[in-house]
Design a protein around this motif. Structure first.
Motif, short mmCIF file in Angstrom:
data_model
loop_
_atom_site.label_atom_id
_atom_site.label_comp_id
_atom_site.label_asym_id
_atom_site.label_seq_id
_atom_site.Cartn_x
_atom_site.Cartn_y
_atom_site.Cartn_z
N HIS A 1 40.19 33.80 45.90
CA HIS A 1 40.54 34.39 45.14
C HIS A 1 40.08 34.02 43.28
O HIS A 1 40.38 33.18 42.94
N THR A 2 39.45 34.85 42.47
CA THR A 2 39.51 34.61 41.32
C THR A 2 40.48 35.13 40.59
O THR A 2 40.98 36.45 41.00
N ASP A 3 40.67 35.29 39.12
CA ASP A 3 41.08 36.32 38.14
C ASP A 3 40.03 36.97 37.50
O ASP A 3 38.83 37.56 38.39
N SER A 4 40.52 38.39 37.13
CA SER A 4 39.51 39.59 36.30
C SER A 4 38.30 39.35 35.44
O SER A 4 37.50 40.05 35.36
N ALA A 5 38.18 38.32 35.07
CA ALA A 5 37.85 37.32 33.80
C ALA A 5 36.14 37.40 34.42
O ALA A 5 35.90 36.69 35.24
N GLY A 6 35.24 37.82 33.79
CA GLY A 6 33.87 38.25 33.77
C GLY A 6 32.76 38.95 34.86
O GLY A 6 33.87 39.97 35.08
N GLU B 1 49.39 41.79 37.37
CA GLU B 1 48.54 43.05 36.66
C GLU B 1 48.31 41.44 35.44
O GLU B 1 49.24 41.12 35.60
N GLU B 2 46.91 41.54 34.80
CA GLU B 2 46.74 40.45 33.98
C GLU B 2 46.75 40.83 32.29
O GLU B 2 46.33 41.64 31.67
N LYS B 3 48.08 40.22 32.53
CA LYS B 3 48.35 40.49 31.07
C LYS B 3 48.80 39.63 29.97
O LYS B 3 48.71 38.89 28.57
#
Length: 659
Positions: A582-587, A631-633
């Protein structure tokens, strides 16, 4: 004679049980007479039974009435010393005629907090009873469930060793059940090995010469010499040792000039088989053959002699009347005149209501090995046990474990002078009527110096409750495993090992990752191990599985935990693994999806290469940023979403080898 007798008793009676002891430093005599300090079992609290070889039966009705009166009034503290004194006066017949008194004494001792002494009496009840004692067995088992050994079945144990070879250099015990081959064994019965002090000559008994008395199979003595580490073809002793009568079960003096052996149905014999002695003549032949006399021999079967280290005592087997069971271990010693004294019974700790045969006294230490079908904790029919002599008393015999004792019968156990190799006779469970000689390196349970105790407890770090699993001990000096055991119901485990030796403990279970603990044993050691259970319903995320940005290369700091996962799959070959990247939502989402798949694939390849897994047991998936946990805050949210999840999948059916 020895074999003819054994075949007659192979069909009778039941299996049983043994127990490890506490230890302390005490002097043990060596063959040189020098006292050296070695670990030896602490002397158990036992009754002495001074009347055993003096009177057949003890009875005093007045004393019994007094004891009964006190018990009816529940004055147990007053009844206890009277009952203990009464039982202490027992002759051999009391052990099967008055077994309830032994049981009752154990109960009174247990009430007074003397549990170890009570259990030693319960063991005597189980060894000597001649009636239905299922209640006693059940009660004793409940007391012993957290102190007895739960051995892992050998077939499963060897499977585990094979699986682990892909990740470790630890090996199974060398050559277990190794037949000595056609140079020694014949199509007929071969048994009764004894080895000389220099470990160069092995003497044994064989029935290969079939022209015996009255046309029956003839037992003769044979010998083989060791040259460059190999045993040569066996040769007959020839006349005058071998004759038309049966000869066998010999033992040699340290200088090799005196031979003790059994001869059967001879004209100068007192019974079926007698003990004889022969001396080596100046020209190297044997002569001056003499019967040891009626002080030693009986009108029954007397055979299988073994000499103590200082050669002043002979232990042997006999089925004479007046013993505890079908056959017992007896001994005779030289008196001040140098004559052999009247034979005496070795007592109720060694002997049982069934059969004890083929004693072997260790050439250096005060350790007696013998074969029994009446001792407690039995793996097959006849098993081999060892007992230590401490303070003039034989301690509770211990089964020397499944690496020697199989499902068939084992007899005539012999060890070389260096305690390196064992020699013994065994039959397969399917063919109890044929014995061959076997030899292989001495397993730990059989070693005379394996008396330093290592014990521990395995607990869940969250609940503090005991865990189940299998524990193996590896001798790091030789890279050889010692037979494995299951952890007891209370989470405890225990092994008797050799002091001043390095060991590795491997603890395995489907409930947690394999635990390794290296120990340099210097003295009795006790410790506690805490671990965390695997929750199969929740994916595992390890904090040290973090890749460099935009990279999928396995980093060094990842390898220890990946190795743990790999070893778990090796130890549990029916389990599967799912890896989710899994990755974060950046990119770019597509790049993240590809990167997460590459990372999951890299982990799968590392584990497969590490332990040679080629059977598709690992599935790898990349989900990119499609399954966030938060949620990526913040940066912390992104860090938590960048993860690798491991999910171990249990097989539908229970794994083999469970308790």
């Amino acid at each position: 004679m020895n074999r003819l007798y054994l075949l007659g008793v192979l069909l009778l009676l039941l299996p049983a049980f043994s127990k490890a002891q506490e230890y302390k430093q005490i002097p043990i005599e060596t063959e040189t007479g020098i006292k050296v300090h070695r670990k030896a079992p602490k002397q158990e609290v036992q009754l002495l039974f001074p009347n055993l070889n003096k009177i057949p039966y003890y009875h005093d009705q007045k004393k019994l009435d007094a004891i009964q009166k006190l018990e009816k009034k529940r004055r147990y503290e007053e009844a206890l010393p009277l009952l203990e004194a009464y039982v202490n006066n027992f002759g051999i017949e009391n052990f099967y005629k008055d077994t309830p008194l032994i049981w009752r004494l154990g109960q009174l001792l247990e009430k007074q907090g003397q549990s170890e002494k009570a259990k030693s009496l319960y063991r005597m009840v189980l060894k000597h009873h001649r009636s239905d004692v299922r209640r006693v067995y059940s009660y004793y088992d409940s007391l012993e469930q957290n102190s007895k050994d739960y051995y892992v079945p050998l077939n499963y144990y060897y499977e585990m060793v094979e699986y682990r070879k892909s990740v470790a250099t630890f090996k199974p015990p060398k050559g277990v059940y190794l037949n000595m081959g056609n140079a020694i064994n014949s199509p007929y019965e071969d048994y009764g090995p004894t080895i000389n002090a220099d470990d160069e000559v092995l003497i044994y008994t064989s029935q290969r010469n079939t022209q015996g008395l009255n046309g029956r199979a003839n037992e003769d003595l044979f010998y083989t010499q060791q040259v460059n580490g190999y045993w040569e073809e066996g040769k007959s002793f020839g006349k005058p040792i071998n004759s038309i009568y049966n000869e066998g079960s010999a033992c040699l003096s340290r200088d090799g000039n005196t031979l003790y052996f059994a001869r059967c149905e001879a004209p100068d014999g007192y019974g079926n088989c007698d003990l004889y002695v022969a001396t080596k003549q100046a020209d190297g032949t044997w002569g001056n053959i003499q019967n040891l006399g009626k002080q030693v021999n009986s009108t029954s079967w007397d055979s299988q002699p073994t000499l103590t280290a200082n050669e002043d005592t002979i232990y042997f087997a006999s089925d004479r009347l007046g013993g505890f069971g079908l056959s017992d271990i007896y001994y005779t010693y030289k008196n001040k005149k140098g004559e052999w004294s009247p034979a005496e019974n070795a007592g109720p700790v060694i002997n049982t209501r069934e059969s004890e045969v083929s004693p072997f006294f260790h050439p250096l230490y005060q350790v007696l090995y013998f074969s029994s079908r009446g001792q407690l904790y039995n793996f097959g029919d006849f098993d081999i046990y060892k007992t230590y002599r401490v303070g003039g008393q034989w301690q509770e015999p211990r089964n020397i474990g499944p690496l020697v004792n199989g499902r068939g019968s084992e007899y005539y156990f012999t060890i070389d002078s260096q305690s390196k190799n064992l020699y013994y006779a065994r039959s397969e469970a399917q063919d109890i009527h044929n014995l061959d000689l076997f030899s292989f390196p001495l397993p730990m349970e059989a070693h005379p110096l394996a008396v330093t105790k290592i014990e521990g407890t395995l607990l869940d770090s969250v609940t503090q409750k005991p865990l189940s699993g299998m524990i193996s001990v590896i001798d790091l000096e030789n890279g050889i495993e010692i037979s494995s055991k299951y952890i007891r119901p209370d989470g405890s485990f225990e092994f008797d090992l050799i002091d001043h030796t390095r060991y590795m403990l491997l603890i395995q279970s489907p409930d947690f990752f394999t635990i390794e603990r290296e120990i340099a044993l210097e003295q009795d050691t006790a410790f506690q191990i805490m671990t965390t259970l695997i929750d199969y319903s929740v994916p595992m995320v390890f904090s040290n599985i973090e890749f460099d940005q935009n990279q999928s290369d396995i980093k060094e700091e990842m390898k220890p935990i990946l190795d743990e996962v790999a070893i778990f799959l090796v130890d549990h070959p029916t389990y599967r693994l799912e890896i989710s990247g899994h990755t974060d939502s950046a990119g770019d989402p597509e790049f993240n999806l590809s990167l997460s798949q590459d990372r999951a694939n890299a982990i799968r390849k590392y584990i497969e290469d590490k332990v040679n897994l080629t059977d598709g047991r690992i599935d790898a998936y990349g989900f990119g940023s499609t399954k966030p946990l938060r949620e990526e805050k913040t940066q912390e949210d992104r860090r938590i979403n960048r993860r690798v999840e491991f999910r171990l999948i249990k097989p539908e059916k229970a794994e083999r080898g469970g308790k």
